[in-house]
Design a protein around this motif. Structure first.
Motif, PDB file in Angstrom:
ATOM      1  N   ILE A   1      18.595   7.629 -24.332  1.00  0.00           N
ATOM      2  CA  ILE A   1      17.504   7.799 -25.427  1.00  0.00           C
ATOM      3  C   ILE A   1      17.957   8.814 -26.366  1.00  0.00           C
ATOM      4  N   THR A   2      18.089   8.447 -27.753  1.00  0.00           N
ATOM      5  CA  THR A   2      18.657   8.970 -28.760  1.00  0.00           C
ATOM      6  C   THR A   2      17.523   9.868 -29.314  1.00  0.00           C
ATOM      7  N   LEU A   3      17.626  11.261 -29.274  1.00  0.00           N
ATOM      8  CA  LEU A   3      16.579  11.982 -30.267  1.00  0.00           C
ATOM      9  C   LEU A   3      17.310  12.678 -31.127  1.00  0.00           C
ATOM     10  N   TYR A   4      17.456  12.445 -32.457  1.00  0.00           N
ATOM     11  CA  TYR A   4      18.075  12.984 -33.594  1.00  0.00           C
ATOM     12  C   TYR A   4      19.565  12.703 -32.976  1.00  0.00           C
ATOM     13  N   ARG A   5      20.373  13.749 -32.833  1.00  0.00           N
ATOM     14  CA  ARG A   5      21.724  13.680 -32.333  1.00  0.00           C
ATOM     15  C   ARG A   5      22.180  13.500 -31.158  1.00  0.00           C
ATOM     16  N   THR A   6      21.064  13.889 -30.199  1.00  0.00           N
ATOM     17  CA  THR A   6      21.276  13.903 -28.716  1.00  0.00           C
ATOM     18  C   THR A   6      21.021  12.930 -27.882  1.00  0.00           C
ATOM     19  N   ILE A   7      21.710  12.577 -26.897  1.00  0.00           N
ATOM     20  CA  ILE A   7      21.393  11.225 -26.091  1.00  0.00           C
ATOM     21  C   ILE A   7      20.982  12.015 -24.824  1.00  0.00           C
ATOM     22  N   HIS A   8      19.706  11.306 -24.540  1.00  0.00           N
ATOM     23  CA  HIS A   8      19.401  11.882 -22.970  1.00  0.00           C
ATOM     24  C   HIS A   8      19.537  10.637 -22.038  1.00  0.00           C
ATOM     25  N   VAL A   9      19.785  10.992 -20.676  1.00  0.00           N
ATOM     26  CA  VAL A   9      19.971   9.631 -19.812  1.00  0.00           C
ATOM     27  C   VAL A   9      18.716  10.155 -18.742  1.00  0.00           C
ATOM     28  N   PHE A  10      18.187   8.940 -18.574  1.00  0.00           N
ATOM     29  CA  PHE A  10      17.136   8.816 -17.585  1.00  0.00           C
ATOM     30  C   PHE A  10      17.570   7.929 -16.542  1.00  0.00           C
ATOM     31  N   ARG A  11      17.355   8.714 -15.097  1.00  0.00           N
ATOM     32  CA  ARG A  11      17.824   7.549 -14.098  1.00  0.00           C
ATOM     33  C   ARG A  11      17.187   8.043 -12.841  1.00  0.00           C
ATOM     34  N   ASN A  12      16.591   6.851 -12.296  1.00  0.00           N
ATOM     35  CA  ASN A  12      16.013   6.966 -10.860  1.00  0.00           C
ATOM     36  C   ASN A  12      14.604   7.772 -11.211  1.00  0.00           C
ATOM     37  N   GLY A  13      13.972   7.490 -12.212  1.00  0.00           N
ATOM     38  CA  GLY A  13      12.539   8.226 -12.321  1.00  0.00           C
ATOM     39  C   GLY A  13      12.623   9.771 -13.121  1.00  0.00           C
ATOM     40  N   ARG A  14      13.870  10.242 -13.483  1.00  0.00           N
ATOM     41  CA  ARG A  14      14.021  11.573 -13.940  1.00  0.00           C
ATOM     42  C   ARG A  14      15.204  11.659 -14.966  1.00  0.00           C
ATOM     43  N   MET A  15      14.994  12.819 -15.703  1.00  0.00           N
ATOM     44  CA  MET A  15      16.085  13.174 -16.689  1.00  0.00           C
ATOM     45  C   MET A  15      17.389  13.572 -16.087  1.00  0.00           C
ATOM     46  N   VAL A  16      18.476  13.189 -16.430  1.00  0.00           N
ATOM     47  CA  VAL A  16      19.705  13.634 -15.572  1.00  0.00           C
ATOM     48  C   VAL A  16      20.633  14.383 -16.359  1.00  0.00           C
ATOM     49  N   GLY A  17      20.747  14.169 -17.631  1.00  0.00           N
ATOM     50  CA  GLY A  17      21.389  15.042 -18.648  1.00  0.00           C
ATOM     51  C   GLY A  17      21.750  14.213 -20.049  1.00  0.00           C
ATOM     52  N   THR A  18      22.670  15.011 -20.702  1.00  0.00           N
ATOM     53  CA  THR A  18      22.980  14.537 -22.012  1.00  0.00           C
ATOM     54  C   THR A  18      24.343  13.858 -22.198  1.00  0.00           C
ATOM     55  N   LYS A  19      24.534  13.125 -23.271  1.00  0.00           N
ATOM     56  CA  LYS A  19      25.789  12.641 -23.761  1.00  0.00           C
ATOM     57  C   LYS A  19      26.246  13.403 -24.792  1.00  0.00           C
ATOM     58  N   PRO A  20      27.557  13.288 -25.146  1.00  0.00           N
ATOM     59  CA  PRO A  20      28.163  14.054 -26.477  1.00  0.00           C
ATOM     60  C   PRO A  20      27.237  13.709 -27.883  1.00  0.00           C
ATOM     61  N   LYS A  21      27.145  14.666 -28.424  1.00  0.00           N
ATOM     62  CA  LYS A  21      26.159  14.420 -29.672  1.00  0.00           C
ATOM     63  C   LYS A  21      26.779  13.183 -30.645  1.00  0.00           C
ATOM     64  N   LEU A  22      25.885  12.758 -31.206  1.00  0.00           N
ATOM     65  CA  LEU A  22      26.375  11.977 -32.158  1.00  0.00           C
ATOM     66  C   LEU A  22      27.350  12.432 -33.257  1.00  0.00           C
ATOM     67  N   PRO A  23      28.193  11.550 -33.724  1.00  0.00           N
ATOM     68  CA  PRO A  23      28.987  12.100 -34.798  1.00  0.00           C
ATOM     69  C   PRO A  23      28.473  11.877 -36.229  1.00  0.00           C
ATOM     70  N   THR A  24      27.256  11.604 -36.260  1.00  0.00           N
ATOM     71  CA  THR A  24      26.586  11.553 -37.789  1.00  0.00           C
ATOM     72  C   THR A  24      25.375  12.130 -37.851  1.00  0.00           C
ATOM     73  N   ASP A  25      24.920  12.693 -38.868  1.00  0.00           N
ATOM     74  CA  ASP A  25      23.643  13.196 -39.082  1.00  0.00           C
ATOM     75  C   ASP A  25      22.683  12.087 -39.840  1.00  0.00           C
ATOM     76  N   ILE A  26      23.350  10.700 -40.026  1.00  0.00           N
ATOM     77  CA  ILE A  26      22.486   9.911 -40.583  1.00  0.00           C
ATOM     78  C   ILE A  26      21.648   9.096 -39.590  1.00  0.00           C
ATOM     79  N   THR A  27      20.666   8.762 -39.714  1.00  0.00           N
ATOM     80  CA  THR A  27      19.720   8.164 -38.804  1.00  0.00           C
ATOM     81  C   THR A  27      20.404   6.611 -38.410  1.00  0.00           C
ATOM     82  N   VAL A  28      20.200   6.900 -37.034  1.00  0.00           N
ATOM     83  CA  VAL A  28      20.888   5.601 -35.917  1.00  0.00           C
ATOM     84  C   VAL A  28      19.956   4.614 -36.258  1.00  0.00           C
TER      85      VAL A  28
END
Length: 1012
Positions: free
Chosen positions: A400-427
């Motif tokens: 799930i991408t919120l602005y530049r942050t990617i959040h990972v949902f697994r097995n019913g809960r949030m488990v962490g994030t991924k590297p920030k997006l390389p751009t400020d422009i809306t994905v």
């Protein structure tokens, strides 16, 4: 990274269920009719007739409603009866009405509202019910003797002597066994059918109590305590112990209650709108909070015409109707269920994701929800930034991408994030390739790929031919990208190549790309856009445009179910195309498929979001989830609301001039009337705006005419005859009523349109033709007679001239010669020669005189018989030939010239008989007719050879020709008939106006008129 987002999770796995109060009738569609749509005010009572009409007793009078029009039914004595207070439709179809002013009852039957004889009712009637035996039960507002029964034409009154205490009664129901139940200020009363006496069943001290019977036959009360049962099933015994009554309306005055056929309790409140309890348990609620929470409420804030409600009914199609102070409202089970709890839609439309485990993820503006199969939405994440994308990784993690942050949902809960997006422009969109790399499209920045923990920019800078937008992972796990407004391209598989967008769009307009899951059909790809939908099958594009299916406009969502049905979202709503119809539409150019449209009539409160890339997805439980402009809704294809009732059809009135015939079956127009207006109704109350009707006037129309939205037909200048007006119809779900309804109409002719006038005209025409023919015949006869008279005058002139000149001159010459002869010597040779010459001259003078006499035929007698006898004598027939002369009719004098020609013709015929026929008998028959003289000369001789008959004469002979010429001179005809060995017959016919000396002498007024 986590500071930008607040994650809220419950202790039991990170999912927070929604705890909102019940939605305001979320599973129903609501439609209302108020003053602006012609609805009457203050509806006291409702009923539905067997013909499908809703009958309304209102303060403005009695009305019936077909779903589109309110028709006022005039009372038998306008102004004297007051307004109706109650209405009931009996099982035999009679509509019972009671008027509050006169307390009189009336029955509507066969198009006429007729008053019954006065009854013992003297107070306002609040309720009427029909018992199983057909008896009509009437409850009035009287404090004493309030109940009445009408059966077999007689009234019976119930009151204190029958066990009903003094005071106000509130409600009455009749159960399936025929027992009558009353609510009273002090008790619930039941009529003992054996003793015909009321007995109290439940004492209390309450002001108003309403009753309703559930599908199992239990009697329920709604009082200040709430709603609860007071009997067991079928109205027998006691109910189970009620834990907590359902907390329905508690005011002192309340409307009536109703159980629908699904077992839901509906309550019309006096001041608080409508309430509903979904399938209440006879044991009540399990807690006080539940007893209040399960009560749904619908008020004027939700669109109700008024909070002041009184009566409810359920119609034949299952719709619930509520009569209010300001109109009437309808509630119908919705195919589309709105989820009002999801009330924070994303500005570009809620992001929807159908995960491989069958769950649905919904990304709203500030919260992420997960919907497990068969469950309600549960919050899994709260964020202070709007979500931009949501995708599923190959290992079933949800990114799930919120602005530049990617959040990972697994097995019913949030488990962490991924590297920030390389751009400020809306994905714009995201997808995973077969290798597991994560791709995003940024319209103004291009494509990026996350491999491991490193972002890479793919394919360089954007430009007119590279502006990526929508992207999907197809059924072969390849990433397909809308490369530009003209091109689709497989990003992670460059060897596969690219393809053109199958329809024209403008830059930077996006398209919707959809690849069905594995195992769903053979189609690889669907592309939707402003003009419709295209699909790629075996490398070839097939198209279904809005030209053939107008609802396919601005498509932004596509789902193909495992059954092959096509669900397509667009600005018109949600379109469902059955599998067979979809296949025919895509494979057959020009084919117009049958389809089903889900819009506001189906419960879709808001249209699919016009900025969404995929506005519909399907979950593992089969439900279709929709991102709308206002939030989220869903459709369960297995539980669609269908109206399986064929529409009832009715001809409500026929107007002829200033007269109106209501509910006619047969109509006979007055003579001279030929213009009619026919009003009819398609009585399908679930969705009357989408019903269809066709009509035909048999005897006038060549085929069926679609009425469109009109419910009337006009015919002018109908010719006299018998007609049959027929109507057939179809409801909103395509269920047809092919039997329809019909009205027989007879257009009566005026005299000039009747068959007798045609007979008179025919007789007159025949007479005129006959008269003209006779006139022409008379004119011809007159002309012929004139020519005969002229010939006669000419002959007489010639005779005079011969007599006065030639004969007189010869006679004088002879006298002078005689004088000379007398001076010669007697016996001399000279004298003898002269005397001999004088004798010869005397013979010539005699012959001349005879010729003069023949020329002067006017001196001839007109006796035909004598003339025929003279002709026989002159013919010198053999004495062995027997000649008979016969006259038929009254003999008349014959014109001299005609007689002369007739004699010559007969003479020629007798000459031929004597010379050629070898006959033994000859018969001359004269027939004196009024119009003609007919003469038949018949012999029994050898007959005339065929070749002579065919040629009309013998070679070198002119007798037969002369006969014809003579007959023509007098306007007649000669006909020869002969058979070899069978004799010969000569028929002479001469018009009477020529043949008779006096012509056709008029015998009276009409004969004289005829000769004019």
């Amino acid at each position: 990274m986590l500071s930008l987002t607040l994650l809220m999770a419950s202790p039991s796995g990170g999912q927070t269920p929604l705890r909102s109060p019940p939605a305001a009738f979320a599973t129903y569609t609501h439609q209302k009719w108020g003053r602006e749509r012609g609805a009457p005010k203050q509806i006291y009572s409702l009923a539905q007739g067997r013909d499908g009409y809703l009958w309304l007793a209102t303060v403005q009078g009695l009305y019936r409603f077909d779903g589109a029009r309110f028709e006022h039914i005039q009372s038998p004595r306008p102004g004297n009866e007051g307004h109706p207070s109650a209405v009931l439709v009996a099982r035999n179809g009679d509509v019972w009405v009671n008027f509050a002013g006169s307390h009189r009852f009336a029955i509507y039957r066969n198009g006429v509202l007729k008053l019954l004889p006065p009854s013992p009712v003297r107070h306002r009637v609040s309720t009427m019910r029909e018992g199983p035996d057909g008896a009509i039960w009437v409850l009035s507002d009287a404090e004493d003797d309030p109940l009445f029964r009408y059966r077999d034409g007689r009234w019976k009154q119930y009151g204190r002597r029958d066990g009903i205490p003094s005071g106000n009664p509130f409600d009455m129901v009749v159960d399936a066994a025929g027992a009558v139940w009353l609510t009273h200020a002090s008790a619930v009363l039941r009529l003992d059918l054996n003793r015909n006496q009321f007995s109290p069943r439940k004492p209390w001290n309450d002001t108003v109590a309403r009753m309703a019977i559930d599908p199992a036959g239990r009697i329920w009360l709604s009082t200040e305590r709430g709603s609860y049962p007071i009997t067991g099933e079928q109205g027998r015994g006691s109910p189970p112990r009620v834990l907590f009554p359902y907390m329905t309306d508690r005011p002192q005055i309340r409307g009536f209650t109703l159980f629908d056929r699904d077992g839901n309790l509906w309550v019309a409140t006096e001041y608080r709108g409508v309430q509903r309890v979904q399938r209440p348990s006879p044991r009540g609620a399990s807690s006080r909070s539940e007893a209040s929470a399960v009560v749904e409420r619908f008020t004027d804030q939700n669109g109700l015409t008024s909070n002041v409600t009184e009566r409810l009914i359920q119609d034949l199609e299952g719709n619930i109707w509520v009569g209010t102070e300001k109109g009437i409202d309808r509630f119908r089970r919705a195919s589309v269920v709105d989820v009002p709890e999801l009330d924070d839609p994303h500005v570009f439309g809620d992001q929807l994701l159908a995960a491989r485990d069958g769950s649905i993820f919904i990304a709203e503006a500030s919260r992420i929800y997960r919907v497990a199969p068969g469950d309600d939405p549960k919050s899994v994440m709260f964020a202070d930034q709007r979500p931009s994308t949501i995708c599923e990784a190959p290992n079933r993690d949800i990114w799930i991408t919120l602005y530049r942050t990617i959040h990972v949902f697994r097995n019913g809960r949030m488990v962490g994030t991924k590297p920030k997006l390389p751009t400020d422009i809306t994905v714009y969109d995201c997808a995973f390739d077969a290798r597991g790399d994560y791709w995003i499209s940024v319209a103004r920045a291009g494509l990026y790929r996350l491999r491991g923990n490193r972002w890479e920019r793919m394919f360089g800078e954007t430009g007119p031919d590279f502006r990526p937008r929508t992207m999907i992972e197809d059924r072969h796990r390849r990433i397909l990208v809308q490369w530009s407004h003209r091109t689709l391209r497989y990003a992670a598989s460059p060897a596969v190549g690219s393809m053109s967008v199958p329809f024209a769009i403008e830059d930077p307009q996006p398209v919707t790309i959809y690849s069905p899951p594995s195992g769903v059909g053979e189609v690889d790809l669907y592309v939707g856009g402003p003009e419709g939908v295209s699909r790629l099958l075996e490398g070839r594009w097939q198209h279904l445009s809005k030209d053939r299916l107008p609802s396919l406009i601005n498509v932004n969502g596509i789902v193909v179910t495992r059954e092959g049905d096509h669900w397509i979202a667009g600005s018109a709503g949600i379109v469902r195309i059955p599998r067979a119809e979809a296949e025919a539409a895509f494979s057959t150019p020009g084919y117009r498929p049958r389809y089903e449209l889900f819009n506001e009539d189906s419960g879709l409160a808001s249209l699919p979001h016009d900025h969404s890339r995929r506005s519909i997805v399907q979950g593992g439980d089969g439900r279709i989830w929709i991102a709308t402009q206002a939030g989220v809704a869903w459709i369960d294809p297995a539980r669609l609301t269908r109206n399986m009732h064929p529409p009832k059809l009715w001809v409500s009135s026929v107007r002829v001039g200033n007269r109106s015939y209501r509910d006619p079956k047969t109509i006979r127009l007055k003579a001279g009337e030929s213009d009619i207006e026919i009003d009819f109704s398609v009585l399908s109350l679930s969705n009357p705006d989408r019903t269809e009707a066709m009509y035909m006037l048999e005897g006038q129309d060549d085929g069926w005419t679609s009425s469109g939205h009109r419910r009337e037909a006009f015919y002018t200048n109908l010719v006299p005859g018998r007609y049959r007006f027929r109507v057939v119809g179809m409801n909103e779900d395509g269920i047809e009523n092919r039997d329809g309804v019909s009205v027989d109409i007879e257009v009566v002719p005026t005299f000039v349109q009747s068959i007798w006038f045609a007979v008179v005209l025919a007789i007159a025409a025949v007479f005129i033709i006959w008269f003209l023919l006779r006139l022409r015949s008379a004119q011809v006869a007159a002309q012929m007679r004139g020519r005969l008279e002229q010939r006669l005058m000419e002959r007489e002139a010639i005779a005079r001239d011969l007599h006065d000149t030639l004969l007189q001159g010869v006679q004088g010459f002879m006298f002078r010669i005689q004088a000379i002869v007398n001076r010669l010597a007697a016996g001399s040779e000279e004298r003898l020669s002269l005397e001999k010459a004088l004798d010869h001259a005397d013979d010539l003078v005699t012959q001349g005189r005879e010729s003069v006499r023949d020329l002067r035929v006017s001196d001839m007698e007109g006796d035909l018989r004598r003339t025929l006898q003279d002709a026989v004598d002159d013919a010198l027939l053999d004495d062995a030939i027997d000649v008979q002369i016969v006259e038929l009719g009254s003999p008349r004098e014959i014109h001299p010239l005609a007689l002369a020609e007739i004699k010559a013709i007969v003479g020629e015929a007798l000459f031929n008989i004597g010379r050629h026929a070898g006959a033994a008998e000859v018969e001359l028959v004269a027939s004196y007719g009024r119009r003609s003289l007919r003469l038949r000369v018949h012999d029994d001789g050898c007959g005339i050879p065929v070749e002579v008959l065919d040629s009309g004469r013998r070679k070198g002979h002119f007798g037969l020709t002369g006969m014809r010429e003579r007959s023509q001179l007098i306007g007649g005809s000669v006909e020869l008939r002969s058979e070899t060995g069978g004799g010969t017959e000569v028929v002479i016919e001469v018009p009477g106006g020529v043949a008779y000396r006096d012509g056709n002498k008029p015998a009276g007024f009409f004969s004289r008129l005829w000769l004019l």
